[in-house]
Design a protein around this motif. Structure first.
Motif, short mmCIF file in Angstrom:
data_model
loop_
_atom_site.label_atom_id
_atom_site.label_comp_id
_atom_site.label_asym_id
_atom_site.label_seq_id
_atom_site.Cartn_x
_atom_site.Cartn_y
_atom_site.Cartn_z
N VAL B 254 12.62 12.66 88.20
CA VAL B 254 12.62 12.55 86.75
C VAL B 254 11.16 12.54 86.31
CG1 VAL B 254 13.06 11.00 84.80
CG2 VAL B 254 14.81 11.33 86.57
N GLU B 282 15.23 16.00 86.13
CA GLU B 282 15.55 15.68 84.74
C GLU B 282 14.23 15.40 84.00
OE1 GLU B 282 18.42 15.61 83.00
OE2 GLU B 282 19.70 16.20 84.69
N ASP B 309 15.63 5.45 78.27
CA ASP B 309 15.78 6.91 78.40
C ASP B 309 15.45 7.38 79.81
OD1 ASP B 309 16.26 7.37 75.45
OD2 ASP B 309 14.32 6.35 75.44
N ALA B 312 18.47 6.50 81.91
CA ALA B 312 19.56 7.47 81.66
C ALA B 312 19.29 8.78 82.41
CB ALA B 312 19.69 7.73 80.17
N ALA B 313 18.02 9.20 82.41
CA ALA B 313 17.67 10.45 83.11
C ALA B 313 17.85 10.29 84.61
CB ALA B 313 16.23 10.83 82.78
N ARG B 315 20.01 8.34 86.04
CA ARG B 315 21.47 8.36 86.32
C ARG B 315 21.99 9.80 86.32
NH1 ARG B 315 22.40 3.23 82.61
NH2 ARG B 315 22.11 1.60 84.18
N ARG B 316 21.50 10.60 85.37
CA ARG B 316 21.93 12.01 85.33
C ARG B 316 21.51 12.73 86.62
NH1 ARG B 316 19.69 11.85 80.08
NH2 ARG B 316 17.94 13.17 80.71
N ALA B 317 20.27 12.44 87.02
CA ALA B 317 19.77 13.10 88.23
C ALA B 317 20.58 12.70 89.45
CB ALA B 317 18.29 12.74 88.42
N ALA B 319 23.64 11.61 89.53
CA ALA B 319 25.00 12.16 89.44
C ALA B 319 24.99 13.62 89.90
CB ALA B 319 25.50 12.05 88.00
N ARG B 320 23.96 14.35 89.53
CA ARG B 320 23.88 15.76 89.93
C ARG B 320 23.55 15.90 91.41
NH1 ARG B 320 19.45 18.20 86.59
NH2 ARG B 320 19.95 20.05 87.79
N LYS B 321 22.76 14.95 91.88
CA LYS B 321 22.37 14.98 93.30
C LYS B 321 23.60 14.76 94.17
CE LYS B 321 19.40 12.22 96.40
NZ LYS B 321 18.53 11.02 96.42
#
Lengths: 273, 322
Positions: B254, B282, B309, B312-313, B315-317, B319-321
């Motif tokens: 991130v 992210e 923020d 959150a980024a 967590r997105r990373a 989840a994609r990983k």
């Protein structure tokens, strides 16, 4: 290099330089002959009479500096540097070609003896003023000469620099405007009038002189007058003729940025005897 | 500094602009060649400290940034070490052509310090906010681009800039910045600092976002996420080795910055990741917009530049990983 105060000697050098300018631009097939030819006497007087410089020691800290802010007139400066011995004369005809030190506009990466890389109009006077302030802080007698085009002074930065130079009492700099009345698209008066030019510099606080820029003794007198002026910078408005010395180029906007054809080069050399 | 696994205690410190002004004045005492150019903002950039002590080496340029940059270039050509300073948005945007043709192209030894960068200047609004300076300055060949996170790194990097021969840009902020580093921290231009060890994800941050990244890592640790935090204080040249290692070892990155995502640190990091070890990425930054007037804290919150923020980024990373 041999320096001289003799006007006839400087005129002879000027004639030689004019021939080289026409030849090198003709060979390059592109370039700016008009504004190179209009500036010849001024540069000759600076490089061969007035400026303190040493081609054997180009990095001499106390040398006088010359900046060609109207960088498109590079050929006239290259001819001076070569004639003085800073750069090889036999390479002048490589102008604008791959691998040449004689780039389309002055580029310090290729010629360290150049004081500034120019070509984007309007920046040279500011750079020169920075050099003048550095010289003053260093207690150096170095003087700075900046040549500007008359079209170039339409750039706002020139007037920022003009305010700055007078405010900081930079009396070791001389701005010389090559007032040849023509720019790329036509006559200056038809593009963006700059008249009354001398009044503008006076209003900005500069010691201002107006001369015929092809009259070598007049150029010498103006530069001596500038050196004597204390507490303020000097501006010399030099009235010149674009394309001076070649009848079909004189006062002809076409030759601001067009190279002469081989036939035109021959015709020009016939006149430049 | 040895990377720490313990919680960071972030104490309030000086704004990086003030740390710049103080260090510059100290440099002025040590080196007679240091000179300063200013465009009617010396009280805001703190070059007024230098002006007071060394009036003969301080050049007031008036509100004329383009001229000021080229004056600095001439001073550098004359052997001086000019520190040229103004709000980042004015110095960089109004002086960009001069930075290109009179500084970067001939490679002169000029130091440009842009203060009041990012949106955290607050109430003055977008006309005074510099959100594109890193991208613009990185586009100039030969420039070193620095973005210190706190007063300690600013002080060290101002000295590093003076010692470096060649053009340097330093990005400074208006608001007080948390102190991240001990006084004796050593900084090397081009070498990132790994502030917190981690194995699940790497947060790469610069400037004010370094503190937010630390806060995010602390919060994530409580959830059992091991986040590495890396301070990229040198945007150019990038520490490719640290980035490649983060990509390889944590496989998720991130990037957080107070700058437009377009042309910012994130895209530069992504280039290195793409060239070395592609992984999930992210981005936390300003998304294709100008901000507005408000307090710095309100703006950082509204425009998505706080630890929330970053978390959150992450967590997105993750989840994609997968």
């Amino acid at each position: 290099m041999t320096s001289t105060h003799n006007a006839a000697g400087l005129a002879a050098i000027s004639m030689r330089i004019r021939r080289e300018i026409v030849e090198m631009i003709g060979e390059a097939k592109s370039g700016h002959p008009g504004g190179s030819l209009s500036a010849v006497e001024i540069l000759t007087t600076l490089f061969f009479d007035v400026m303190r410089h040493d081609p054997n020691n180009p990095a001499w800290p106390e040398r006088d500096r010359f900046i060609l802010s109207k960088g498109h007139a590079a050929p006239v400066l290259y001819c001076m540097l070569a004639q003085c011995g800073y750069t090889p004369k036999d390479q002048l005809n490589t102008l604008r070609k791959l691998g040449s030190i004689y780039q389309g506009h002055p580029d310090r990466r290729f010629i360290p003896a150049l004081e500034a890389s120019t070509g984007s109009l309007g920046v040279g006077l500011s750079v020169g003023l920075g050099m003048a302030l550095a010289a003053r802080l260093n207690g150096s007698p170095a003087r700075v000469y900046v040549m500007l085009g008359d079209g170039e002074i339409q750039e706002g930065q020139v007037w920022e620099a003009a305010m700055f130079g007078a405010y900081h009492k930079a009396d070791n700099i001389v701005a010389i405007v090559d007032y040849n009345k023509i720019q790329l698209d036509g006559f200056v008066k038809d593009i963006m009038e700059v008249h009354p030019l001398a009044d503008k510099w006076r209003a900005f606080g500069w010691h201002t002189l107006e001369i015929d820029g092809h009259d070598i003794p007049a150029v010498q007198r103006a530069l001596a007058d500038a050196a004597a002026a204390k507490g303020r910078p000097t501006a010399i408005v030099a009235h010149t003729i674009k394309g001076k010395g070649v009848s079909f180029m004189e006062n002809n906007p076409k030759f601001h940025g067009t190279a002469p054809s081989p036939a035109e080069v021959q015709a020009a050399l016939q006149e430049l005897q | 500094m040895t990377p720490s696994k313990t919680r960071f205690e972030l104490k309030s410190g000086l704004a990086t602009r003030e740390a710049f002004g103080r260090t510059l004045t100290a440099l002025g005492r040590e080196n007679q060649d240091v000179v300063v150019c200013d465009a009617d903002l010396s009280k805001s950039t703190f070059t007024s400290l230098f002006a007071k002590e060394f009036p003969e080496r301080f050049f007031s340029c008036g509100i004329a940034e383009a001229n000021m940059i080229s004056i600095g270039a001439g001073l550098a050509a004359g052997g001086k070490i000019p520190f040229v300073s103004s709000f980042s948005c004015f110095a960089v945007n109004k002086g960009f052509e001069q930075l290109r043709v009179t500084v970067a192209y001939p490679g002169v030894n000029l130091k440009l310090v842009g203060t009041h960068s990012g949106i955290s200047i607050g109430e003055d609004g977008p006309s005074q906010m510099s959100i594109e300076d890193l991208g613009l300055m990185c586009s100039l060949p030969g420039f070193v681009v620095l973005s210190p996170a706190d007063e300690v790194s600013m002080a060290a990097l101002v000295r590093a800039a003076a010692a470096h021969v060649g053009p340097v840009f330093i990005r400074a902020g208006r608001m007080k910045a948390p102190v991240i580093y001990p006084r004796d921290q050593v900084f090397t231009v081009g070498h990132a600092v790994e502030l917190i060890e981690g194995t699940d994800v790497t947060i790469i941050a610069t400037g004010l976002l370094v503190a937010e990244a630390i806060r995010a890592a602390d919060a994530l640790e409580a959830e059992g996420v091991s986040a590495r935090v890396v301070d990229i204080h040198t945007i150019k040249p990038l520490d490719r080795e640290a980035i490649a290692r983060a990509a390889q070892e944590t496989a998720a990155i991130v990037v957080a910055e107070e700058h437009l995502i377009d042309g910012g640190l994130g895209v530069r990091v992504a280039q290195v990741v793409a060239e070395t070890c592609p992984c999930v990425m992210e981005f936390v930054g300003i998304r294709n917009t100008y901000a507005e007037s408000a307090s710095p804290e309100q703006l950082l919150d509204k425009y998505g530049l706080v630890s929330r923020d970053v978390i959150a980024a992450v967590r997105r990373a993750l989840a994609r990983k997968g």
